[in-house]
Scaffold this motif. Structure first.
Motif, PDB file in Angstrom:
ATOM      1  N   GLN A  89       1.025  -1.232  -0.097  1.00 24.52           N
ATOM      2  CA  GLN A  89       0.060  -0.037   0.079  1.00 24.52           C
ATOM      3  C   GLN A  89       0.810   1.268   0.121  1.00 24.52           C
ATOM      4  N   ALA A  90       1.788   1.205   0.782  1.00 22.73           N
ATOM      5  CA  ALA A  90       2.863   2.441   1.020  1.00 22.73           C
ATOM      6  C   ALA A  90       3.479   2.652  -0.436  1.00 22.73           C
ATOM      7  N   ARG A  91       3.950   1.538  -0.908  1.00 20.90           N
ATOM      8  CA  ARG A  91       4.785   1.748  -2.505  1.00 20.90           C
ATOM      9  C   ARG A  91       3.551   2.262  -3.525  1.00 20.90           C
ATOM     10  N   GLU A  92       2.662   1.701  -3.318  1.00 15.95           N
ATOM     11  CA  GLU A  92       1.402   2.124  -4.453  1.00 15.95           C
ATOM     12  C   GLU A  92       1.071   3.445  -4.357  1.00 15.95           C
ATOM     13  N   ILE A  93       0.867   4.236  -3.055  1.00 16.68           N
ATOM     14  CA  ILE A  93       0.410   5.354  -2.799  1.00 16.68           C
ATOM     15  C   ILE A  93       1.789   6.515  -3.258  1.00 16.68           C
ATOM     16  N   ALA A  94       3.009   5.961  -2.703  1.00 15.04           N
ATOM     17  CA  ALA A  94       4.181   6.724  -3.299  1.00 15.04           C
ATOM     18  C   ALA A  94       4.509   6.799  -4.800  1.00 15.04           C
ATOM     19  N   GLU A  95       4.220   5.652  -5.436  1.00 17.86           N
ATOM     20  CA  GLU A  95       4.270   5.716  -6.821  1.00 17.86           C
ATOM     21  C   GLU A  95       3.332   6.703  -7.566  1.00 17.86           C
ATOM     22  N   TYR A  96       1.953   6.565  -6.885  1.00 21.32           N
ATOM     23  CA  TYR A  96       0.990   7.439  -7.513  1.00 21.32           C
ATOM     24  C   TYR A  96       1.207   8.925  -7.236  1.00 21.32           C
ATOM     25  N   ARG A  97       1.687   9.307  -6.001  1.00 24.67           N
ATOM     26  CA  ARG A  97       2.213  10.710  -5.843  1.00 24.67           C
ATOM     27  C   ARG A  97       2.965  11.165  -6.660  1.00 24.67           C
ATOM     28  N   GLU A  98       4.267  10.295  -6.892  1.00 22.51           N
ATOM     29  CA  GLU A  98       5.403  10.580  -7.843  1.00 22.51           C
ATOM     30  C   GLU A  98       5.020  10.990  -9.172  1.00 22.51           C
ATOM     31  N   GLN A  99       4.086   9.968  -9.738  1.00 22.55           N
ATOM     32  CA  GLN A  99       3.444  10.035 -11.087  1.00 22.55           C
ATOM     33  C   GLN A  99       2.629  11.378 -11.261  1.00 22.55           C
ATOM     34  N   ALA A 100       1.895  11.644 -10.342  1.00 20.02           N
ATOM     35  CA  ALA A 100       0.994  12.815 -10.321  1.00 20.02           C
ATOM     36  C   ALA A 100       1.785  14.170 -10.167  1.00 20.02           C
ATOM     37  N   ALA A 101       3.067  14.018  -9.529  1.00 18.60           N
ATOM     38  CA  ALA A 101       3.748  15.258  -9.437  1.00 18.60           C
ATOM     39  C   ALA A 101       4.498  15.592 -10.777  1.00 18.60           C
TER      40      ALA A 101
END
Length: 824
Positions: A582-594
């Motif tokens: 879950q933590a990895r998925e959220i971090a990857e989503y935020r990185e892509q959104a940025a």
């Protein structure tokens, strides 16, 4: 003389020539002489050598023993030779015994394997025989039922006969066939039994190289049992809630529905989509497939991955009091650091003030009354604004430090603006009251200009006179902080997943990425998995403000966190998750959104984008700006001019104005508020320029005050909605209607008033009623396409996407113009 083989030997007397001796060589312990004759080559032993047919020379005879070897040595060598021969015999016997044991072990294993195979064959034969018996019994039962259903009712014989004269009953055809089938089956079994060894294929009923498995036999028995009970039992369909993102793999879709991939691919092919299990389909197509299989659809988006960290409202019973978080702000050289040191030295036990306190910029102090306070030493106002811009409201109370001998200065005003923007209560600490030229009343008076009214001026803001050098007023300051915290009633739930804010972060050479986190809610424990901004990790160690390792940290406790995979930014929010995935998925989503946000440059706060945003958002009625000037007089004049711009719909709001160069703090405040920065006769320093380029904040420089006012007035005018006006330009009457191939109906018109222009707006009037409004598609004068036709001339007109025109209709021609509204 002769040798033992009976062959001719060579005499060494008289007939031997010296040239016949070729060489001598050692053989055993003596030397032999090779003599070559005309016919053959003969080896002649010297005296004392071993004879061809005998053994070695006796060891006791000195004449037959090699020179230089004593009797003891000779005996020792003989014993060694005998011992070696004995060892060889023992080793040969051991090898033979080992080989015999291996043969026996192989024979035993072979026998066990054959026994297991035999048992398995017998079990399979019993299972097959049982299945056949059940099948036979079922058939016999069915046949008996059919015979009972079709047999006629028995009739009484008309003439009674004696038993002696009664003929023997003949067997029925069905009975004859059944007996013949049983005899043939028995004969076949006897033939199979006599044909040789029973194989696994024969036992399981396989044909050729195909063999039926035990699972297949069990399925067959189950089908037979269900059929005997009256029919097949259908398995109940499981309806599932399938979460469907914007795009999904075919194989993943089948997995979420718990259906076979082949069935999903077949369904897609029936829809006309030739896809494989590794191809991606859109959400609409996947929804059709899910509904076809009878499942329920739950549409989700990429941002739904953050739902796992959504804050849950805590009940009042779970909330417990927590220490307040205090940030000290003020102008340079007004004694902020000295005041911090004085509080720490006075309230922290010896040994707790070392090293890590200054490093992490946060520490806790316990007062005499038992109240625990958390002090935050942010590096300037940039981090304060950065945290607020990222939604991390970490500060509960702001202490504004003002020097009594210097009064209010530019950075003091910045601190006031930051505190007001954050919406947190303020306590004014008037420092350096021990100096001879201290004037606390002037400080209180100057604060009135910035809407800060202290208690001594009949206001609500607490003010305390302190001295970091002498320690005067420190107790009153801590008491004021405790009172303000009591009024705020700060509470948090320590029994939940931790949530906190990053105060600062750095990349340590020996420890890797290290973040200073202030826990706001819940309890952070060692081993927790968390996500912070675009980074994630697992807590390897927690270090408190005293430099000691701790196992957990509750609300309002600052700690250093080790175990991140990257360095976060100040103000990023830390949330604990259940799993690392879950933590990895959220971090990857935020990185892509940025990345997408930076690529689209959607965060730039230029004047043009602000005007466009203002037109799209009807709720925007203010134009925020930041202004820096070279002298105080120019700054005040510009601020007064800005306040005069506006009307009932829009006005200009100056978030901050100051004197001096544009700094990184100004850029941070502009980014958080979405405002541009205006510089009058000042420039931005290097760090501020770099930050502005990274954050997309626009900085404009001016040297004439009227140019600055005109640009701000134009930007504010962009917030006003434009006015649309119609301008009548002419009338035309339709005299005749023509049908033109490829064009449609064309109206032959006479312009009766004004002028007709191509691409102008038109209204079709029939009996003075508007039946169509659109634009002209074509305007012709004879065969030529013209731009306009004057009054009194004939022309041909055709409408865009409209053909219902008749003779006698009137065409009203007009133009629309957009009038931009401006501020007076």
């Amino acid at each position: 003389m002769s040798d033992n083989d009976g062959k001719k030997t060579l005499g060494l007397r008289g007939g031997t020539r010296p040239g016949n001796v070729k060489q001598s060589f050692s053989h055993g312990r003596t030397k032999n002489v090779v003599v070559e004759t005309k016919r053959k080559r003969v080896v002649v032993p010297k005296p004392g050598a071993a004879k061809p047919g005998g053994g070695a020379a006796p060891s006791g005879d000195p004449s037959r023993r090699p020179a230089g070897i004593s009797d003891a040595e000779m005996a020792r060598r003989m014993k060694a030779l005998q011992a070696a021969k004995a060892r060889e015999v023992e080793e040969a016997a051991a090898r033979e015994a080992a080989e015999k044991a291996r043969e026996e072990e192989r024979a035993r294993r072979r026998a066990e394997l054959e026994a297991k195979e035999r048992e398995q064959r017998e079990a399979e034969e019993r299972a097959r025989q049982k299945a056949e018996d059940e099948e036979r019994k079922r058939k016999e039962a069915e046949e008996a039922a059919k015979r009972a259903a079709t047999a006629p009712a028995p009739e009484e014989p008309k003439v009674a006969r004696s038993p002696a004269s009664k003929p023997a009953p003949a067997a029925t055809p069905r009975k004859q066939d059944r007996e013949r089938e049983q005899r043939g089956r028995g004969k076949g079994r006897d033939d199979n039994r006599r044909s040789g060894k029973l194989t696994l294929g024969q036992a399981t009923g396989g044909e050729g190289n195909r063999h039926r498995s035990m699972a297949a036999m069990k399925r067959k028995q189950e089908r037979a049992r269900q059929k005997a009970m009256g029919g097949t039992v259908e398995r109940e369909k499981v309806i599932r809630d399938v979460q469907l993102p914007e795009a999904i793999l075919v194989s993943e879709l089948a997995n979420r529905m718990a259906e076979r991939v082949a069935d999903v691919v077949k369904s897609l092919m029936n829809m006309g989509m030739m896809v494989t299990q590794n191809q991606t389909i859109d959400a609409d197509t996947a929804e059709l497939i899910i509904e076809e299989f009878g499942h329920k659809v739950t549409r989700v988006s990429d941002s739904d991955v953050e739902d796992v960290i959504k804050e849950v409202e805590d009940s009042e019973a779970d909330l417990q009091p927590r220490p307040p978080v205090i940030t000290i702000m003020g102008h340079v050289d007004h004694g902020k650091t000295s005041l911090l040191d004085a509080i720490r030295d006075a309230r922290v036990v010896a040994g707790e003030a070392g090293g890590i306190t200054q490093h992490i910029g946060a520490y806790q102090v316990k007062t005499d009354g038992g109240t625990t306070l958390t002090f935050l030493d942010t590096p300037g106002h940039a981090a304060f604004t950065s945290m607020r811009s990222r939604g991390a409201q970490v500060t509960d109370i702001v202490i504004l430090v003002v020097a009594a001998d210097d009064a209010v200065m530019p950075q003091t005003i910045e601190a006031i603006n930051h505190a007001k923007a954050a919406g947190v209560p303020m306590i004014v600490a008037i420092n350096k009251v021990d100096k001879p030229d201290a004037n606390p009343d002037k400080v209180r008076t100057d604060l009135l200009q910035h809407e800060v009214i202290v208690e001594k001026m009949s206001g609500e803001v607490q003010d305390v006179e302190v001295s970091a050098i002498t320690g005067q007023g420190l107790d009153e300051l801590l008491e004021a902080i405790a009172l303000q915290a009591e009024i705020l009633e700060l509470k948090a739930n320590p029994n939940r997943a931790a949530q906190g804010a990053v105060i600062e972060a750095q990349l340590d050479v020996g420890r890797g990425p290290v973040a200073t986190v202030l826990v706001q809610n819940g309890t952070l424990r060692q081993g927790d998995i968390f996500v912070v901004g675009e980074q994630y990790g697992k807590v390897r160690a927690l270090i408190n403000d005293k430099g000691d390792r701790v196992q957990e940290a509750g609300p309002s406790v600052p700690v250093e966190v080790l175990g991140l995979n990257g360095t976060p930014e100040a103000g990023d929010v830390l949330n604990v998750t259940e799993t690392e995935a879950q933590a990895r998925e959220i971090a990857e989503y935020r990185e892509q959104a940025a990345k997408d946000k930076r690529a689209a440059a959607g965060a730039a706060t230029t004047l043009e984008q602000l005007m466009q945003k203002a037109k799209e958002d009807e709720n925007v009625t203010e134009l925020p700006i930041l202004m820096k000037a070279d002298v105080q007089g120019s700054a005040e004049a510009i601020v007064q001019a800005m306040e005069k711009i506006g009307n009932d719909e829009v006005r200009v709001r100056v978030l901050h104005s100051g004197v001096g160069a544009i700094t990184e703090t100004d850029v941070g405040l502009a980014e958080a508020s979405g405002a541009p920065i205006f510089g009058f006769n000042v420039r931005a320093n290097a760090s501020a320029r770099n930050t502005a380029n990274q954050k997309g904040v626009e900085i404009r420089y001016y040297s004439v005050i009227y140019d600055l006012v005109d640009d701000v007035k134009a930007a504010a005018s962009g917030l006003l909605s434009a006015e649309i006006r119609e301008k009548f330009i002419g009338y035309a009457e339709i005299r005749e209607v023509f049908k033109v191939t490829g064009v449609g109906k064309v109206a032959g018109c006479l312009v009766t008033e004004g002028v007709a222009r191509r691409a102008a707006g038109v209204r079709l009037l029939r009996d003075n009623v508007v039946i169509h409004e659109g634009t002209l598609k074509t305007l012709k004068r004879f065969k030529d396409e013209v731009a306009e036709v004057q009054s009194g001339q004939e022309c041909g007109m055709a409408f865009e996407n409209y053909d219902d025109i008749r003779e006698g209709d009137v065409i009203e021609i007009f133009e629309r113009e957009e009038v931009t509204r401006t501020l007076d």
